[in-house]
Design a protein around this motif. Structure first.
Motif, PDB file in Angstrom:
ATOM      1  N   UNK A 124     -11.874 -20.123  17.732  1.00  0.00           N
ATOM      2  CA  UNK A 124     -12.050 -21.517  17.332  1.00  0.00           C
ATOM      3  C   UNK A 124     -13.174 -21.598  16.297  1.00  0.00           C
ATOM      4  N   UNK A 125     -13.469 -22.806  15.865  1.00  0.00           N
ATOM      5  CA  UNK A 125     -14.578 -23.026  14.946  1.00  0.00           C
ATOM      6  C   UNK A 125     -15.882 -22.624  15.625  1.00  0.00           C
ATOM      7  N   UNK A 126     -16.798 -21.950  14.922  1.00  0.00           N
ATOM      8  CA  UNK A 126     -18.095 -21.629  15.531  1.00  0.00           C
ATOM      9  C   UNK A 126     -18.754 -22.897  16.082  1.00  0.00           C
ATOM     10  N   UNK A 127     -19.241 -22.790  17.298  1.00  0.00           N
ATOM     11  CA  UNK A 127     -19.882 -23.923  17.934  1.00  0.00           C
ATOM     12  C   UNK A 127     -18.948 -24.744  18.812  1.00  0.00           C
ATOM     13  N   UNK A 128     -17.647 -24.442  18.790  1.00  0.00           N
ATOM     14  CA  UNK A 128     -16.724 -25.164  19.670  1.00  0.00           C
ATOM     15  C   UNK A 128     -17.165 -24.936  21.113  1.00  0.00           C
ATOM     16  N   UNK A 129     -17.172 -26.009  21.885  1.00  0.00           N
ATOM     17  CA  UNK A 129     -17.661 -25.966  23.258  1.00  0.00           C
ATOM     18  C   UNK A 129     -16.492 -26.150  24.222  1.00  0.00           C
ATOM     19  N   UNK A 130     -16.432 -25.283  25.210  1.00  0.00           N
ATOM     20  CA  UNK A 130     -15.360 -25.315  26.199  1.00  0.00           C
ATOM     21  C   UNK A 130     -15.976 -25.483  27.585  1.00  0.00           C
TER      22      UNK A 130
END
Length: 162
Positions: free
Chosen positions: A70-76
């Motif tokens: 995913x995009x860097x920094x995407x939070x799951x």
């Protein structure tokens, strides 16, 4: 009634920049005054040796780098059971022994805590001790989310429903 024991565990390899974001997050998180029933643990890249450290924990919140392309920094935000439905092309963790194995063994030994994982898509996995500025900028938001979960456990006895 005794307060449930809550552990916030940061995992990752601090030598590989953003791979160590879980451990680096704990450095920031530890600066706040936390309730007495909250313990912080730097899991680093430890594997099965973590099992004995979580056996007496009621709730476990894990912070880790999570590769979902995913995009860097995407939070799951997910529970360990969710990992069984994630497609194989996603490397859930960068570690040799995943947290799922640790929790499975804890369950076999008698007690796996209720667990919630916050994973962040890293930007850089290059050699280095520094976290990318983009990733570090997420720490205040992540801190809010973790504190919200701690409050939910303390007052409702469970993780937030989302």
């Amino acid at each position: 009634m005794q307060s449930p024991k809550i552990m916030v565990m940061g995992v990752g390899n601090i030598l590989l920049s953003d791979e160590g974001l879980g451990v680096r997050f704990l450095d920031v998180f530890a600066k706040d005054k936390l309730p007495d029933n909250v313990e912080l643990l730097e899991g680093g890249t430890a594997g099965l040796e973590l099992v004995h450290l979580i056996l007496d924990v009621d709730f476990l919140i894990i912070i880790d780098a999570f590769n979902a392309n995913a995009e860097p920094g995407a939070l799951f935000r997910f529970h360990p059971g969710d990992l069984q439905v994630i497609p194989e092309q996603y490397e859930v963790s960068f570690h040799q022994i995943g947290i799922v194995e640790v929790l499975t063994l804890a369950n076999v030994l008698g007690h796996a805590p209720q667990t919630l994982i916050f994973g962040i898509q890293p930007k850089s996995l290059e050699w280095g001790l520094e976290i990318s500025a983009d990733i570090e900028a997420l720490f205040p938001r992540l801190k809010e989310l973790v504190l919200k979960e701690i409050d939910s456990i303390r007052y409702e006895g469970k993780f937030t429903a989302t």
